[in-house]
Scaffold this motif. Sequence first.
Motif, PDB file in Angstrom:
ATOM      1  N   CYS A 163       0.870  -1.151   0.118  1.00  0.00           N
ATOM      2  CA  CYS A 163      -0.013   0.001   0.043  1.00  0.00           C
ATOM      3  C   CYS A 163       0.886   1.292   0.094  1.00  0.00           C
ATOM      4  O   CYS A 163       0.587   2.410  -0.869  1.00  0.00           O
ATOM      5  CB  CYS A 163      -0.990  -0.035   1.346  1.00  0.00           C
ATOM      6  N   ARG A 164       1.931   1.212   0.726  1.00  0.00           N
ATOM      7  CA  ARG A 164       2.822   2.436   0.741  1.00  0.00           C
ATOM      8  C   ARG A 164       3.482   2.609  -0.499  1.00  0.00           C
ATOM      9  O   ARG A 164       3.383   3.798  -1.099  1.00  0.00           O
ATOM     10  CB  ARG A 164       3.871   2.289   1.798  1.00  0.00           C
ATOM     11  N   ASP A 165       4.125   1.413  -1.117  1.00  0.00           N
ATOM     12  CA  ASP A 165       4.634   2.018  -2.389  1.00  0.00           C
ATOM     13  C   ASP A 165       3.614   2.084  -3.519  1.00  0.00           C
ATOM     14  O   ASP A 165       3.945   2.873  -4.658  1.00  0.00           O
ATOM     15  CB  ASP A 165       5.369   0.514  -2.817  1.00  0.00           C
ATOM     16  N   GLU A 167       1.225   4.490  -3.362  1.00  0.00           N
ATOM     17  CA  GLU A 167       0.960   5.639  -3.399  1.00  0.00           C
ATOM     18  C   GLU A 167      -0.209   6.074  -3.014  1.00  0.00           C
ATOM     19  O   GLU A 167      -0.860   7.121  -3.311  1.00  0.00           O
ATOM     20  CB  GLU A 167       1.590   6.512  -4.417  1.00  0.00           C
ATOM     21  N   ALA A 168      -0.997   5.085  -2.181  1.00  0.00           N
ATOM     22  CA  ALA A 168      -2.394   5.436  -1.948  1.00  0.00           C
ATOM     23  C   ALA A 168      -2.294   6.217  -0.643  1.00  0.00           C
ATOM     24  O   ALA A 168      -1.463   5.674   0.250  1.00  0.00           O
ATOM     25  CB  ALA A 168      -3.207   4.225  -1.970  1.00  0.00           C
ATOM     26  N   PRO A 169      -3.444   7.221  -0.556  1.00  0.00           N
ATOM     27  CA  PRO A 169      -3.356   7.840   0.947  1.00  0.00           C
ATOM     28  C   PRO A 169      -3.603   6.733   2.022  1.00  0.00           C
ATOM     29  O   PRO A 169      -4.393   5.905   1.998  1.00  0.00           O
ATOM     30  CB  PRO A 169      -4.558   8.867   0.830  1.00  0.00           C
ATOM     31  N   GLU A 170      -2.984   6.944   3.000  1.00  0.00           N
ATOM     32  CA  GLU A 170      -3.011   5.902   4.199  1.00  0.00           C
ATOM     33  C   GLU A 170      -4.443   5.998   4.987  1.00  0.00           C
ATOM     34  O   GLU A 170      -4.944   4.842   5.086  1.00  0.00           O
ATOM     35  CB  GLU A 170      -1.875   6.298   5.267  1.00  0.00           C
ATOM     36  N   GLU A 171      -5.016   6.968   5.000  1.00  0.00           N
ATOM     37  CA  GLU A 171      -6.208   6.907   5.478  1.00  0.00           C
ATOM     38  C   GLU A 171      -7.274   6.309   4.514  1.00  0.00           C
ATOM     39  O   GLU A 171      -8.355   5.948   4.963  1.00  0.00           O
ATOM     40  CB  GLU A 171      -6.921   8.241   5.646  1.00  0.00           C
ATOM     41  N   VAL A 172      -6.885   6.135   3.205  1.00  0.00           N
ATOM     42  CA  VAL A 172      -7.823   5.302   2.338  1.00  0.00           C
ATOM     43  C   VAL A 172      -7.591   3.728   2.419  1.00  0.00           C
ATOM     44  O   VAL A 172      -8.609   3.188   2.463  1.00  0.00           O
ATOM     45  CB  VAL A 172      -7.525   5.762   0.778  1.00  0.00           C
ATOM     46  N   VAL A 173      -6.296   3.552   2.686  1.00  0.00           N
ATOM     47  CA  VAL A 173      -6.196   2.036   2.761  1.00  0.00           C
ATOM     48  C   VAL A 173      -6.152   1.262   4.129  1.00  0.00           C
ATOM     49  O   VAL A 173      -6.022   0.178   4.303  1.00  0.00           O
ATOM     50  CB  VAL A 173      -4.752   1.777   2.094  1.00  0.00           C
ATOM     51  N   ALA A 174      -6.019   2.163   4.983  1.00  0.00           N
ATOM     52  CA  ALA A 174      -6.020   1.724   6.788  1.00  0.00           C
ATOM     53  C   ALA A 174      -7.322   0.918   6.838  1.00  0.00           C
ATOM     54  O   ALA A 174      -7.023  -0.381   7.459  1.00  0.00           O
ATOM     55  CB  ALA A 174      -5.803   2.799   7.475  1.00  0.00           C
ATOM     56  N   PRO A 175      -8.379   1.150   6.329  1.00  0.00           N
ATOM     57  CA  PRO A 175      -9.608   0.382   6.513  1.00  0.00           C
ATOM     58  C   PRO A 175      -9.440  -1.051   6.147  1.00  0.00           C
ATOM     59  O   PRO A 175     -10.097  -2.178   6.611  1.00  0.00           O
ATOM     60  CB  PRO A 175     -10.829   1.202   6.158  1.00  0.00           C
ATOM     61  N   LEU A 198      -4.034 -10.365  -3.597  1.00  0.00           N
ATOM     62  CA  LEU A 198      -5.096  -9.901  -4.690  1.00  0.00           C
ATOM     63  C   LEU A 198      -5.864  -8.884  -4.249  1.00  0.00           C
ATOM     64  O   LEU A 198      -5.915  -7.579  -5.066  1.00  0.00           O
ATOM     65  CB  LEU A 198      -5.821 -11.088  -5.237  1.00  0.00           C
ATOM     66  N   THR A 199      -6.679  -8.676  -3.087  1.00  0.00           N
ATOM     67  CA  THR A 199      -7.335  -7.648  -2.680  1.00  0.00           C
ATOM     68  C   THR A 199      -6.628  -6.359  -2.555  1.00  0.00           C
ATOM     69  O   THR A 199      -7.076  -5.425  -3.025  1.00  0.00           O
ATOM     70  CB  THR A 199      -7.967  -8.149  -1.361  1.00  0.00           C
ATOM     71  N   CYS A 200      -5.436  -6.451  -2.087  1.00  0.00           N
ATOM     72  CA  CYS A 200      -4.602  -5.131  -1.695  1.00  0.00           C
ATOM     73  C   CYS A 200      -4.162  -4.473  -3.164  1.00  0.00           C
ATOM     74  O   CYS A 200      -4.455  -3.415  -3.416  1.00  0.00           O
ATOM     75  CB  CYS A 200      -3.295  -5.575  -0.959  1.00  0.00           C
ATOM     76  N   PHE A 201      -3.655  -5.318  -4.190  1.00  0.00           N
ATOM     77  CA  PHE A 201      -3.604  -4.852  -5.627  1.00  0.00           C
ATOM     78  C   PHE A 201      -4.849  -4.333  -6.304  1.00  0.00           C
ATOM     79  O   PHE A 201      -4.660  -3.212  -6.967  1.00  0.00           O
ATOM     80  CB  PHE A 201      -2.682  -5.912  -6.318  1.00  0.00           C
ATOM     81  N   VAL A 202      -5.811  -4.857  -6.029  1.00  0.00           N
ATOM     82  CA  VAL A 202      -7.064  -4.484  -6.844  1.00  0.00           C
ATOM     83  C   VAL A 202      -7.388  -3.193  -6.219  1.00  0.00           C
ATOM     84  O   VAL A 202      -7.816  -2.350  -6.704  1.00  0.00           O
ATOM     85  CB  VAL A 202      -8.246  -5.554  -6.773  1.00  0.00           C
ATOM     86  N   LEU A 203      -7.373  -3.020  -4.801  1.00  0.00           N
ATOM     87  CA  LEU A 203      -7.954  -1.708  -4.104  1.00  0.00           C
ATOM     88  C   LEU A 203      -6.986  -0.539  -4.675  1.00  0.00           C
ATOM     89  O   LEU A 203      -7.404   0.445  -4.873  1.00  0.00           O
ATOM     90  CB  LEU A 203      -7.821  -1.886  -2.641  1.00  0.00           C
ATOM     91  N   LEU A 204      -5.736  -0.960  -4.799  1.00  0.00           N
ATOM     92  CA  LEU A 204      -4.711   0.234  -5.400  1.00  0.00           C
ATOM     93  C   LEU A 204      -5.232   0.835  -6.651  1.00  0.00           C
ATOM     94  O   LEU A 204      -5.271   1.953  -7.052  1.00  0.00           O
ATOM     95  CB  LEU A 204      -3.368  -0.268  -5.383  1.00  0.00           C
ATOM     96  N   PHE A 206      -8.171   0.137  -8.196  1.00  0.00           N
ATOM     97  CA  PHE A 206      -9.577   0.939  -7.884  1.00  0.00           C
ATOM     98  C   PHE A 206      -9.334   2.432  -7.500  1.00  0.00           C
ATOM     99  O   PHE A 206     -10.029   3.183  -7.904  1.00  0.00           O
ATOM    100  CB  PHE A 206     -10.381   0.070  -7.003  1.00  0.00           C
ATOM    101  N   VAL A 207      -8.595   2.594  -6.497  1.00  0.00           N
ATOM    102  CA  VAL A 207      -8.343   3.993  -5.974  1.00  0.00           C
ATOM    103  C   VAL A 207      -7.769   4.873  -6.903  1.00  0.00           C
ATOM    104  O   VAL A 207      -8.102   5.899  -7.495  1.00  0.00           O
ATOM    105  CB  VAL A 207      -7.415   4.100  -4.664  1.00  0.00           C
ATOM    106  N   ALA A 208      -6.832   4.178  -7.895  1.00  0.00           N
ATOM    107  CA  ALA A 208      -6.155   5.077  -8.759  1.00  0.00           C
ATOM    108  C   ALA A 208      -7.249   5.474  -9.905  1.00  0.00           C
ATOM    109  O   ALA A 208      -7.252   6.541 -10.531  1.00  0.00           O
ATOM    110  CB  ALA A 208      -5.049   4.200  -9.538  1.00  0.00           C
ATOM    111  N   ARG A 209      -8.295   4.564 -10.372  1.00  0.00           N
ATOM    112  CA  ARG A 209      -9.184   4.728 -11.213  1.00  0.00           C
ATOM    113  C   ARG A 209     -10.291   6.043 -10.850  1.00  0.00           C
ATOM    114  O   ARG A 209     -10.577   6.708 -11.435  1.00  0.00           O
ATOM    115  CB  ARG A 209      -9.962   3.514 -11.737  1.00  0.00           C
ATOM    116  N   ALA A 210     -10.487   5.586  -9.420  1.00  0.00           N
ATOM    117  CA  ALA A 210     -11.403   6.644  -8.686  1.00  0.00           C
ATOM    118  C   ALA A 210     -10.665   8.277  -8.817  1.00  0.00           C
ATOM    119  O   ALA A 210     -11.097   8.974  -9.086  1.00  0.00           O
ATOM    120  CB  ALA A 210     -11.565   6.304  -7.380  1.00  0.00           C
ATOM    121  N   GLY A 211      -9.494   8.137  -8.662  1.00  0.00           N
ATOM    122  CA  GLY A 211      -8.534   9.445  -8.727  1.00  0.00           C
ATOM    123  C   GLY A 211      -8.711   9.848 -10.200  1.00  0.00           C
ATOM    124  O   GLY A 211      -8.851  11.111 -10.382  1.00  0.00           O
ATOM    125  N   ALA A 212      -8.659   9.175 -11.051  1.00  0.00           N
ATOM    126  CA  ALA A 212      -8.754   9.670 -12.470  1.00  0.00           C
ATOM    127  C   ALA A 212     -10.037  10.099 -12.922  1.00  0.00           C
ATOM    128  O   ALA A 212     -10.311  11.019 -13.375  1.00  0.00           O
ATOM    129  CB  ALA A 212      -8.317   8.587 -13.446  1.00  0.00           C
TER     130      ALA A 212
END
Length: 301
Positions: A163-165, A167-175, A198-204, A206-212
């Motif tokens: 999650c750190r690598d 580059e997703a915000p910590e408050e987004v991935v902490a839950p 798998l879940t961790c990579f998919v969330l990252l 997902f967050v990247a697409r939400a940012g776009a």
Amino acid sequence: MAALPAPLPSAKMAAVEKRRPAMVPAASFPDGGRPAVSRAAATAESEEDFLRQVGVTDMLRAALLKVLEARPEEPIAFLAHYFENMGLRSPASGGAGEPPGQLLLQQQRLGRALWHLRLAHHSQRSAFNTNVGVAYECLSAGGRRKRPGLDGRTYSDLLRRICRDGEAPEEVVAPLLRRIQCRDHEAVPLAVFRAGMLTCFVLLEFVARAGALYRLLEDPGLAVADRRVGQAVLDTLEGALQAGDGAPARYLEAGSRLGPDSLAQALDRALGARRPSHPMTREEFLQKAAALFIAKVKPVG
């Protein structure tokens, strides 16, 4: 009585010797019928045996298989990186090359595991699962002071590093981390490890697409989006996620199927509502989008 011919001069005799065909040595048959193997052929065979005995042949075959699985855009750079990490493949190897200190050794194991996990995208299911297995072995192989097996602390450390690598915000991935991490001394089986990775990579992703998506909604001058518009998009995204069947990758596919028609209708409804508009920041939008995804993830245990 006829006279004998005069002897040839020495110069002429030398010329005749030069014109004679060279004598070809007869082939030797040491074992009664088969010609002896040449020294060059024997050397080539011994070199091939040496490469096979020291494992170079298998190593090259494994490297080529990795290239075929990952299909990188720059195969030479991929192979260079692969062979650079090959020397660190076995965590149990000790000796002069072992780094001092257990903390440094643990970071080295995490780095090797993360490298293998990134060899193939999670959408390449077969290659990704193979790399997950290799990463699991890198972390669970016992060292000189460690029994074989993967504990929850190492598993959770790897999740946090991914999650750190990413580059997703910590408050987004902490839950998500709170939902899928394990207790420090809890044994982590391969199935749980694979699902967490798998879940961790998919969330990252997902967050990247939400940012776009948020960049399309925000006002360039204010760097914020209209709250009515942002919430309308989130509501539409939530409806798309309802079609998922429980697998994280399916939710990612569902979120990607937001058609322009459904988004346009949601935006029209939002802008048609005559209510005071408030800004929605990027951080708030990403947190709410990630919460929709995390709510679908089954907690560990």
